[in-house]
Design a protein around this motif. Structure first.
Motif, PDB file in Angstrom:
ATOM      1  N   ALA A 287       0.827  -1.210   0.000  1.00  0.00           N
ATOM      2  CA  ALA A 287       0.000   0.000   0.000  1.00  0.00           C
ATOM      3  C   ALA A 287       0.859   1.256   0.000  1.00  0.00           C
ATOM      4  N   VAL A 288       1.940   1.257   0.769  1.00  0.00           N
ATOM      5  CA  VAL A 288       2.818   2.431   0.814  1.00  0.00           C
ATOM      6  C   VAL A 288       3.437   2.679  -0.559  1.00  0.00           C
ATOM      7  N   VAL A 289       3.893   1.610  -1.221  1.00  0.00           N
ATOM      8  CA  VAL A 289       4.498   1.763  -2.546  1.00  0.00           C
ATOM      9  C   VAL A 289       3.463   2.247  -3.560  1.00  0.00           C
ATOM     10  N   ASP A 290       2.270   1.679  -3.530  1.00  0.00           N
ATOM     11  CA  ASP A 290       1.238   2.060  -4.490  1.00  0.00           C
ATOM     12  C   ASP A 290       0.721   3.469  -4.256  1.00  0.00           C
TER      13      ASP A 290
ATOM     14  N   ALA B 249      -1.201   5.735   2.337  1.00  0.00           N
ATOM     15  CA  ALA B 249      -1.393   4.309   2.597  1.00  0.00           C
ATOM     16  C   ALA B 249      -2.294   4.103   3.801  1.00  0.00           C
ATOM     17  N   ALA B 250      -2.114   4.930   4.838  1.00  0.00           N
ATOM     18  CA  ALA B 250      -2.958   4.819   6.032  1.00  0.00           C
ATOM     19  C   ALA B 250      -4.418   5.067   5.682  1.00  0.00           C
ATOM     20  N   ALA B 251      -4.664   6.062   4.821  1.00  0.00           N
ATOM     21  CA  ALA B 251      -6.042   6.347   4.423  1.00  0.00           C
ATOM     22  C   ALA B 251      -6.629   5.182   3.638  1.00  0.00           C
ATOM     23  N   ALA B 252      -5.825   4.584   2.750  1.00  0.00           N
ATOM     24  CA  ALA B 252      -6.307   3.468   1.939  1.00  0.00           C
ATOM     25  C   ALA B 252      -6.597   2.241   2.785  1.00  0.00           C
TER      26      ALA B 252
END
Length: 307
Positions: free
Chosen positions: A25-28, A35-38
Protein backbone atom coordinates in the motif's frame (compact mmCIF):
# COMPACT_ATOMS: atom_id res chain seq x y z
CA UNK A 1 13.98 -18.30 4.73
CA UNK A 2 14.80 -15.18 2.73
CA UNK A 3 12.49 -12.56 1.17
CA UNK A 4 13.86 -13.51 -2.26
CA UNK A 5 11.85 -16.75 -2.13
CA UNK A 6 9.21 -15.37 -4.50
CA UNK A 7 6.28 -17.11 -6.08
CA UNK A 8 5.54 -19.45 -3.16
CA UNK A 9 2.84 -19.25 -0.51
CA UNK A 10 5.29 -20.76 1.93
CA UNK A 11 7.32 -17.58 1.76
CA UNK A 12 4.75 -16.02 4.09
CA UNK A 13 5.51 -18.44 6.93
CA UNK A 14 7.65 -15.79 8.65
CA UNK A 15 6.23 -12.71 6.89
CA UNK A 16 2.92 -11.49 8.33
CA UNK A 17 0.48 -10.84 5.51
CA UNK A 18 -0.74 -7.65 7.17
CA UNK A 19 2.77 -6.19 7.11
CA UNK A 20 3.43 -7.20 3.52
CA UNK A 21 0.09 -5.75 2.38
CA UNK A 22 0.97 -2.54 4.20
CA UNK A 23 4.30 -2.34 2.37
CA UNK A 24 2.45 -2.74 -0.94
CA UNK A 25 0.00 0.00 0.00
CA UNK A 26 2.82 2.43 0.81
CA UNK A 27 4.50 1.76 -2.55
CA UNK A 28 1.24 2.06 -4.49
CA UNK A 29 -0.01 5.16 -2.66
CA UNK A 30 3.37 6.89 -2.55
CA UNK A 31 3.28 8.10 1.07
CA UNK A 32 2.68 6.65 4.53
CA UNK A 33 -0.28 8.99 5.07
CA UNK A 34 -1.96 7.98 1.81
CA UNK A 35 -1.39 4.31 2.60
CA UNK A 36 -2.96 4.82 6.03
CA UNK A 37 -6.04 6.35 4.42
CA UNK A 38 -6.31 3.47 1.94
CA UNK A 39 -5.97 0.87 4.71
CA UNK A 40 -8.19 2.78 7.17
CA UNK A 41 -5.51 2.81 9.86
CA UNK A 42 -3.33 5.53 11.35
CA UNK A 43 -0.04 6.64 9.75
CA UNK A 44 1.66 5.48 12.94
CA UNK A 45 0.31 1.95 12.42
CA UNK A 46 1.60 1.93 8.85
CA UNK A 47 5.03 3.08 9.99
CA UNK A 48 5.15 0.44 12.74
CA UNK A 49 4.18 -2.37 10.34
CA UNK A 50 6.82 -1.39 7.79
CA UNK A 51 9.46 -1.04 10.50
CA UNK A 52 8.54 -4.45 11.92
CA UNK A 53 8.81 -6.02 8.46
CA UNK A 54 12.23 -4.43 7.93
CA UNK A 55 13.38 -5.76 11.29
CA UNK A 56 12.01 -9.21 10.49
CA UNK A 57 13.78 -9.39 7.10
CA UNK A 58 16.91 -7.52 8.17
CA UNK A 59 16.60 -5.35 5.07
CA UNK A 60 15.78 -1.74 4.28
CA UNK A 61 12.63 -2.12 2.21
CA UNK A 62 11.68 1.48 1.42
CA UNK A 63 13.46 4.65 0.38
CA UNK A 64 11.74 7.44 2.30
CA UNK A 65 11.53 9.72 -0.74
CA UNK A 66 8.53 11.52 -2.21
CA UNK A 67 6.98 9.41 -3.52
CA UNK A 68 8.23 6.48 -1.47
CA UNK A 69 10.14 3.90 -3.54
CA UNK A 70 10.90 0.27 -2.82
CA UNK A 71 14.50 -0.87 -2.54
CA UNK A 72 15.57 -3.98 -4.45
CA UNK A 73 14.65 -6.09 -1.42
CA UNK A 74 11.39 -4.21 -1.02
CA UNK A 75 10.53 -4.83 -4.68
CA UNK A 76 10.83 -8.58 -4.06
CA UNK A 77 8.19 -8.38 -1.32
CA UNK A 78 5.98 -6.03 -3.32
CA UNK A 79 5.97 -8.51 -6.18
CA UNK A 80 5.22 -11.36 -3.78
CA UNK A 81 2.33 -9.40 -2.25
CA UNK A 82 0.78 -8.79 -5.67
CA UNK A 83 1.11 -12.46 -6.54
CA UNK A 84 -0.55 -13.55 -3.31
CA UNK A 85 -3.43 -11.12 -3.86
CA UNK A 86 -3.85 -12.51 -7.38
CA UNK A 87 -3.98 -16.09 -6.07
CA UNK A 88 -6.40 -15.07 -3.34
CA UNK A 89 -8.79 -13.52 -5.87
CA UNK A 90 -8.55 -16.56 -8.16
CA UNK A 91 -9.42 -18.78 -5.21
CA UNK A 92 -12.40 -16.59 -4.33
CA UNK A 93 -13.63 -16.82 -7.92
CA UNK A 94 -13.33 -20.63 -7.96
CA UNK A 95 -15.19 -20.88 -4.65
CA UNK A 96 -17.91 -18.44 -5.72
CA UNK A 97 -17.31 -16.25 -2.70
CA UNK A 98 -18.10 -12.54 -2.32
CA UNK A 99 -16.43 -10.39 -4.94
CA UNK A 100 -16.06 -13.25 -7.41
CA UNK A 101 -18.23 -11.39 -9.91
CA UNK A 102 -15.76 -8.53 -10.18
CA UNK A 103 -13.54 -8.54 -13.27
CA UNK A 104 -9.91 -9.54 -12.83
CA UNK A 105 -7.38 -6.80 -13.57
CA UNK A 106 -4.38 -7.97 -15.61
CA UNK A 107 -1.46 -5.54 -15.79
CA UNK A 108 0.94 -5.93 -18.71
CA UNK A 109 3.99 -3.97 -19.85
CA UNK A 110 4.27 -3.84 -23.64
CA UNK A 111 6.49 -1.94 -26.05
CA UNK A 112 4.95 0.78 -28.24
CA UNK A 113 5.57 -0.98 -31.57
CA UNK A 114 3.85 -4.18 -30.45
CA UNK A 115 1.00 -2.12 -29.01
CA UNK A 116 0.56 -0.33 -32.34
CA UNK A 117 0.77 -3.41 -34.56
CA UNK A 118 -0.34 -6.77 -33.13
CA UNK A 119 -0.81 -6.76 -29.37
CA UNK A 120 -4.29 -5.21 -29.15
CA UNK A 121 -5.52 -7.80 -31.63
CA UNK A 122 -4.33 -10.46 -29.21
CA UNK A 123 -6.43 -9.01 -26.40
CA UNK A 124 -9.57 -9.03 -28.56
CA UNK A 125 -9.16 -12.82 -28.85
CA UNK A 126 -9.19 -13.37 -25.09
CA UNK A 127 -12.31 -15.43 -24.22
CA UNK A 128 -15.10 -13.57 -22.39
CA UNK A 129 -14.69 -15.77 -19.31
CA UNK A 130 -13.09 -15.14 -16.92
CA UNK A 131 -13.98 -11.45 -17.06
CA UNK A 132 -10.81 -9.39 -17.38
CA UNK A 133 -9.78 -5.74 -17.31
CA UNK A 134 -6.48 -4.87 -18.96
CA UNK A 135 -4.09 -2.32 -17.55
CA UNK A 136 -1.36 -1.73 -20.15
CA UNK A 137 1.91 0.03 -19.38
CA UNK A 138 3.79 1.25 -22.45
CA UNK A 139 7.55 0.87 -22.16
CA UNK A 140 10.48 0.09 -24.44
CA UNK A 141 11.01 -3.66 -24.86
CA UNK A 142 14.47 -3.34 -23.30
CA UNK A 143 12.91 -1.94 -20.12
CA UNK A 144 9.60 -3.80 -19.70
CA UNK A 145 11.31 -6.53 -17.67
CA UNK A 146 12.17 -3.93 -15.03
CA UNK A 147 8.45 -3.31 -14.40
CA UNK A 148 7.96 -7.05 -14.03
CA UNK A 149 10.92 -7.29 -11.65
CA UNK A 150 9.50 -4.46 -9.52
CA UNK A 151 6.11 -6.14 -9.33
CA UNK A 152 4.36 -3.26 -11.12
CA UNK A 153 2.96 -5.60 -13.79
CA UNK A 154 2.04 -9.28 -13.93
CA UNK A 155 3.39 -9.92 -17.43
CA UNK A 156 5.47 -8.21 -20.09
CA UNK A 157 6.48 -8.29 -23.73
CA UNK A 158 10.24 -7.97 -23.48
CA UNK A 159 13.42 -8.39 -25.51
CA UNK A 160 15.08 -10.31 -22.66
CA UNK A 161 15.14 -14.13 -22.86
CA UNK A 162 16.38 -14.32 -19.27
CA UNK A 163 13.44 -14.88 -16.93
CA UNK A 164 12.90 -12.38 -14.14
CA UNK A 165 13.07 -14.20 -10.77
CA UNK A 166 9.72 -15.82 -10.09
CA UNK A 167 8.65 -15.64 -13.74
CA UNK A 168 8.36 -17.90 -16.76
CA UNK A 169 9.40 -16.93 -20.30
CA UNK A 170 8.14 -17.91 -23.77
CA UNK A 171 9.58 -16.81 -27.10
CA UNK A 172 7.04 -14.91 -29.22
CA UNK A 173 8.94 -14.29 -32.46
CA UNK A 174 10.91 -11.54 -34.19
CA UNK A 175 9.73 -8.03 -35.00
CA UNK A 176 11.46 -6.86 -38.18
CA UNK A 177 12.47 -3.23 -38.64
CA UNK A 178 13.28 -1.66 -42.01
CA UNK A 179 15.56 1.39 -42.51
CA UNK A 180 13.19 3.78 -44.25
CA UNK A 181 12.92 7.34 -45.45
CA UNK A 182 10.58 9.50 -47.51
CA UNK A 183 11.68 9.30 -51.18
CA UNK A 184 12.56 12.99 -51.46
CA UNK A 185 14.45 12.88 -48.18
CA UNK A 186 16.38 9.81 -49.35
CA UNK A 187 17.31 11.57 -52.59
CA UNK A 188 18.59 14.63 -50.72
CA UNK A 189 20.34 13.03 -47.77
CA UNK A 190 21.04 9.38 -48.55
CA UNK A 191 21.99 9.42 -52.24
CA UNK A 192 25.43 7.89 -51.94
CA UNK A 193 27.39 5.44 -49.80
CA UNK A 194 25.71 5.12 -46.42
CA UNK A 195 29.08 5.07 -44.67
CA UNK A 196 29.36 8.73 -45.72
CA UNK A 197 25.79 10.03 -45.49
CA UNK A 198 24.00 8.17 -42.72
CA UNK A 199 25.73 9.87 -39.80
CA UNK A 200 24.79 13.33 -41.08
CA UNK A 201 21.21 12.78 -42.24
CA UNK A 202 18.48 13.97 -39.81
CA UNK A 203 16.94 11.09 -37.91
CA UNK A 204 13.68 10.33 -36.08
CA UNK A 205 13.94 8.69 -32.65
CA UNK A 206 11.28 7.59 -30.20
CA UNK A 207 12.67 9.30 -27.10
CA UNK A 208 15.96 10.11 -25.38
CA UNK A 209 16.56 6.47 -24.48
CA UNK A 210 16.07 5.26 -28.05
CA UNK A 211 19.44 4.25 -29.52
CA UNK A 212 18.05 1.85 -32.15
CA UNK A 213 18.87 4.19 -35.04
CA UNK A 214 22.31 4.87 -33.55
CA UNK A 215 23.02 1.15 -33.54
CA UNK A 216 22.14 0.92 -37.23
CA UNK A 217 24.39 3.89 -38.06
CA UNK A 218 27.28 2.30 -36.18
CA UNK A 219 27.15 -0.61 -38.60
CA UNK A 220 28.54 1.82 -41.19
CA UNK A 221 31.38 3.10 -39.02
CA UNK A 222 29.60 6.13 -37.54
CA UNK A 223 29.65 7.00 -33.83
CA UNK A 224 25.88 7.12 -34.02
CA UNK A 225 23.06 8.79 -35.88
CA UNK A 226 22.97 12.50 -36.63
CA UNK A 227 22.81 15.17 -33.94
CA UNK A 228 19.68 16.44 -35.78
CA UNK A 229 17.22 14.21 -33.92
CA UNK A 230 13.45 14.54 -33.95
CA UNK A 231 11.80 12.96 -30.89
CA UNK A 232 8.40 11.43 -31.66
CA UNK A 233 7.23 9.32 -28.68
CA UNK A 234 4.44 7.27 -30.30
CA UNK A 235 4.79 4.37 -32.69
CA UNK A 236 2.20 5.68 -35.12
CA UNK A 237 3.64 9.19 -34.95
CA UNK A 238 7.15 7.84 -35.49
CA UNK A 239 6.20 6.14 -38.77
CA UNK A 240 4.29 9.23 -39.93
CA UNK A 241 7.23 11.49 -39.08
CA UNK A 242 9.53 9.36 -41.24
CA UNK A 243 6.95 9.33 -44.06
CA UNK A 244 6.62 13.11 -43.77
CA UNK A 245 10.35 13.53 -44.42
CA UNK A 246 11.51 14.74 -41.02
CA UNK A 247 14.27 12.14 -40.98
CA UNK A 248 15.09 8.50 -41.55
CA UNK A 249 14.17 5.81 -39.06
CA UNK A 250 13.81 2.11 -38.37
CA UNK A 251 10.11 1.44 -39.03
CA UNK A 252 8.39 -1.80 -37.91
CA UNK A 253 7.68 -3.95 -40.95
CA UNK A 254 3.89 -4.11 -40.37
CA UNK A 255 3.74 -0.30 -40.40
CA UNK A 256 6.24 0.07 -43.23
CA UNK A 257 4.52 -2.27 -45.71
CA UNK A 258 1.53 -0.06 -46.66
CA UNK A 259 3.71 3.06 -46.73
CA UNK A 260 6.19 1.32 -49.03
CA UNK A 261 3.39 0.12 -51.32
CA UNK A 262 1.93 3.62 -51.56
CA UNK A 263 5.33 5.16 -52.32
CA UNK A 264 5.38 7.33 -49.21
CA UNK A 265 8.45 5.45 -47.95
CA UNK A 266 11.45 3.77 -49.51
CA UNK A 267 13.67 1.21 -47.82
CA UNK A 268 17.08 2.76 -48.46
CA UNK A 269 18.93 -0.35 -47.24
CA UNK A 270 16.47 -3.16 -48.07
CA UNK A 271 19.05 -5.90 -47.58
CA UNK A 272 19.83 -4.79 -44.02
CA UNK A 273 16.69 -5.25 -41.92
CA UNK A 274 17.06 -5.53 -38.15
CA UNK A 275 15.16 -8.19 -36.26
CA UNK A 276 14.33 -7.88 -32.56
CA UNK A 277 13.36 -11.05 -30.72
CA UNK A 278 10.40 -10.66 -28.37
CA UNK A 279 9.47 -12.79 -25.38
CA UNK A 280 6.47 -13.12 -23.08
CA UNK A 281 7.34 -13.17 -19.39
CA UNK A 282 4.78 -13.59 -16.63
CA UNK A 283 4.54 -14.46 -12.98
CA UNK A 284 4.98 -18.15 -12.26
CA UNK A 285 1.45 -18.59 -10.94
CA UNK A 286 -1.32 -21.09 -11.59
CA UNK A 287 -3.70 -18.27 -12.47
CA UNK A 288 -6.57 -18.79 -14.96
CA UNK A 289 -6.51 -15.10 -15.87
CA UNK A 290 -2.81 -15.08 -16.72
CA UNK A 291 -3.04 -18.38 -18.57
CA UNK A 292 -5.89 -17.07 -20.72
CA UNK A 293 -4.05 -13.89 -21.66
CA UNK A 294 -0.79 -15.75 -22.33
CA UNK A 295 -2.55 -18.15 -24.69
CA UNK A 296 -4.07 -15.31 -26.72
CA UNK A 297 -0.78 -13.37 -26.86
CA UNK A 298 1.33 -16.34 -27.94
CA UNK A 299 -1.22 -17.27 -30.59
CA UNK A 300 -1.44 -13.73 -32.01
CA UNK A 301 2.35 -13.36 -32.01
CA UNK A 302 2.70 -16.58 -34.00
CA UNK A 303 0.60 -15.00 -36.75
CA UNK A 304 2.04 -11.48 -36.62
CA UNK A 305 5.75 -11.97 -35.96
CA UNK A 306 8.50 -13.74 -37.86
CA UNK A 307 9.49 -17.18 -36.61
Amino acid sequence: MTPEATGSAGAFADLPLEQVRTLLAVVDEGTFDAAAAALHVTPSAVSQRVKALEQRTGRVLLLRTKPVRATDSGAVLVRLARQMIRLERDAYAELGLSGAGEPTRVSVAVNADSLATWFLGALTRVPPEPRLCFELRREDEDHTAALLREGVVMAAVTSSPDPVPGCTVQRLGRMRYLPCAEPGFAARHLDGPLRQSLGEAPVVVFDRRDDFQDGFARRFGHDGASAVRHHVPTSEGFAEAVAAGLGWGMVPEPQARPLLRSGRLVAFAPDLPVDVSLYWQQWRLDSPALATVAGAVVSAAARALRK
